[in-house]
Design an enzyme around this catalytic site. Structure first.
Site, PDB file in Angstrom:
ATOM      1  CG  HIS A 206     -95.007  28.184   5.947  1.00  0.00           C
ATOM      2  ND1 HIS A 206     -94.786  26.974   6.557  1.00  0.00           N
ATOM      3  CD2 HIS A 206     -95.261  29.075   6.949  1.00  0.00           C
ATOM      4  CE1 HIS A 206     -94.921  27.131   7.885  1.00  0.00           C
ATOM      5  NE2 HIS A 206     -95.211  28.383   8.129  1.00  0.00           N
ATOM      6  CD  GLU A 209     -93.762  25.601   3.119  1.00  0.00           C
ATOM      7  OE1 GLU A 209     -94.921  25.122   3.180  1.00  0.00           O
ATOM      8  OE2 GLU A 209     -93.078  25.837   4.132  1.00  0.00           O
ATOM      9  CG  HIS A 332     -97.068  23.048   5.272  1.00  0.00           C
ATOM     10  ND1 HIS A 332     -96.647  24.243   5.797  1.00  0.00           N
ATOM     11  CD2 HIS A 332     -98.314  22.843   5.769  1.00  0.00           C
ATOM     12  CE1 HIS A 332     -97.590  24.746   6.577  1.00  0.00           C
ATOM     13  NE2 HIS A 332     -98.611  23.915   6.580  1.00  0.00           N
ATOM     14  CD  GLU A 407     -93.643  20.028   5.913  1.00  0.00           C
ATOM     15  OE1 GLU A 407     -93.368  20.538   4.793  1.00  0.00           O
ATOM     16  OE2 GLU A 407     -93.777  20.703   6.932  1.00  0.00           O
TER      17      GLU A 407
END
Length: 450
Positions: A206, A209, A332, A407
């Site tokens: 992504h 990020e 991420h 994350e």
């Protein structure tokens, strides 16, 4: 991010909504960072083609009844001036939403009318972006000045990988092939002993990020230069394959045009981009993804349709046996979570108990190091349902037993969203590496690398 977040970045929408330059000279730090110094960047005559978020607000809302949830589901479908960081799903859920300046009055009225609990996290999102772009080193910088106090362009990251490979004979630069727009997807392989089992780290799927590629390069550097005996042991006993940026087109676009871009840059008529972490052929487009190319979680026209997806799948298929890849980590941001399969169902993987145990140990190790709270669990249970992700594919299709999606910082109600300040790079990367080390050591005790 995995973190579902939405910028409906249609070409026709961005200029009218987000470009608030209107002929005035832009603040410093907002010019495309690739432009030569003598380009007159920022002239009133030629403002750069950059999305702007002046006076955009971040609201964090909490749902207390079904009516509120339905209202926000409708709202997400109807408005491309609201960027949802996730979907409205359940009572008790807290959801962050980036609201365009011209919608603030409408949105505030809705909150009042439907009595939604909420907080305003940020009143001018562009300020965060300007600060963040000021923490980027110019593209022309020499790779010898690479560090973890700044963010770096793709070109500099790749030059740094080449430089490290020249310096350390155990390091080889890998090239998965080119992306949709012809950029290389480069990584490295650190081999101390060809017989070792391997750990694979994928990062930057992504685009926005930025902390993910920064963390990946930090890990590479630690494995090569750390004086810590435990880290040296890990570098000797396992081989490491790390790809810091598996979505190079999107990453470049965040530096040059729109800091909040998430997807790749494939063209679909008037809009661009597939969410590469919804594109893998594992229960593709069955939940937590979209068939609409304007959406941030567009799964693509078909399973595995994207070149970037195909490159990674081909690499894993070719190397999973040969290199004995037993662990897959996807980096991420944001939300501080350590998650394992599945994303598409609450059904449990066969080694659920082990993965839960390793995740909890890793969370505890982070807490001991930095005091930060990271939640661990299956992806479906921990963040939200999503299908077609690389981690699920690596576990189910490629048979890699120990698979996680991290994350990284900040917390779920972060005021920064994906715009993590550079001062957070080192502590974030350090705690992520601590978590990986903890997972690998715990998995080794259970015989996963025998």
């Amino acid at each position: 991010n995995m973190l579902t977040s939405q910028i409906v970045a249609q070409w026709l929408v961005i200029p009218s909504l987000a470009m608030a330059a209107s002929g005035t000279k832009l603040e410093s730090g907002t010019c495309p960072l690739t432009k030569p110094a003598d380009s007159g960047c920022g002239d009133a005559a030629t403002p750069p083609d950059q999305a702007r978020y002046d006076n955009y607000r971040i609201y964090n809302v909490e749902f207390e009844n079904e009516q509120q949830i339905e209202l926000f589901q409708k709202l997400e479908d109807q408005s491309d001036s609201l960027t949802f960081i996730g979907h409205a799903r359940e009572i008790g859920q807290k959801l962050s939403i980036l609201v365009a300046a011209h919608r603030v009055a409408d949105f505030a009225d809705l909150l009042k009318t439907y009595k939604l609990k909420h907080r305003v996290l940020t009143y001018n999102f562009q300020e965060k972006i300007d600060r963040n772009l000021g923490e980027v080193q110019p593209e022309s910088i020499d790779a010898s000045q690479f560090d973890w106090q700044h963010f770096f362009h793709l070109r500099t990251i790749y030059e740094w990988l080449d430089r490290m490979a020249e310096k350390f004979p155990q390091l080889t630069v890998l090239d998965m092939g080119t992306s949709t727009q012809g950029n290389a997807i480069k990584g490295v392989k650190l081999v101390s002993n060809p017989a070792n089992k391997a750990i694979f780290i994928e990062s930057g799927i992504h685009a926005r990020e930025w902390i993910a590629p920064a963390t990946a390069t930090y890990i590479i550097n630690e494995l090569l230069t750390s004086q810590d005996a435990q880290v040296q042991k890990l570098a000797k006993e396992y081989n490491w394959i790390v790809f810091p940026c598996v979505n190079p087109d999107g990453y470049k676009y965040t530096f040059e045009h729109d800091r909040m871009w998430r997807k790749n840059r494939q063209l679909f008529g008037t809009c661009r981009g597939v969410d590469l972490n919804r594109n893998y052929p594992d229960h593709w487009n069955s939940t937590g993804s979209s068939s609409d190319p304007t959406r941030y979680d567009f799964a693509g026209p078909s399973a595995g349709s994207e070149l970037e997806t195909q490159r990674l799948m081909a690499f894993i298929r070719e190397n999973v046996g040969k290199e004995q890849i037993k662990t897959y980590i996807a980096l991420h941001s944001y939300s501080q979570m350590l998650m394992f399969p599945y994303g598409y169902t609450k059904e449990r993987v066969s080694n659920y108990a082990d993965l839960q145990e390793f995740g909890q140990k890793a969370s505890a190790a982070i807490k001991a190091e930095s005091g930060r709270d990271y939640v661990s669990g299956s992806l479906y249970e921990t963040i939200y349902p999503s299908s077609g992700g690389s981690m699920d594919w690596a576990h189910s299709e490629a048979g890699i037993p120990v698979a996680y999606t991290f994350e990284l910082r900040g917390p779920p109600d972060s005021q920064d969203l994906f715009i993590l300040p550079a001062v957070e790079i080192k502590p974030t990367a350090s705690e992520a590496f601590t978590a990986i080390r903890t997972i690998v050591e715990a998995a080794a005790e259970k015989g996963y690398y025998k």
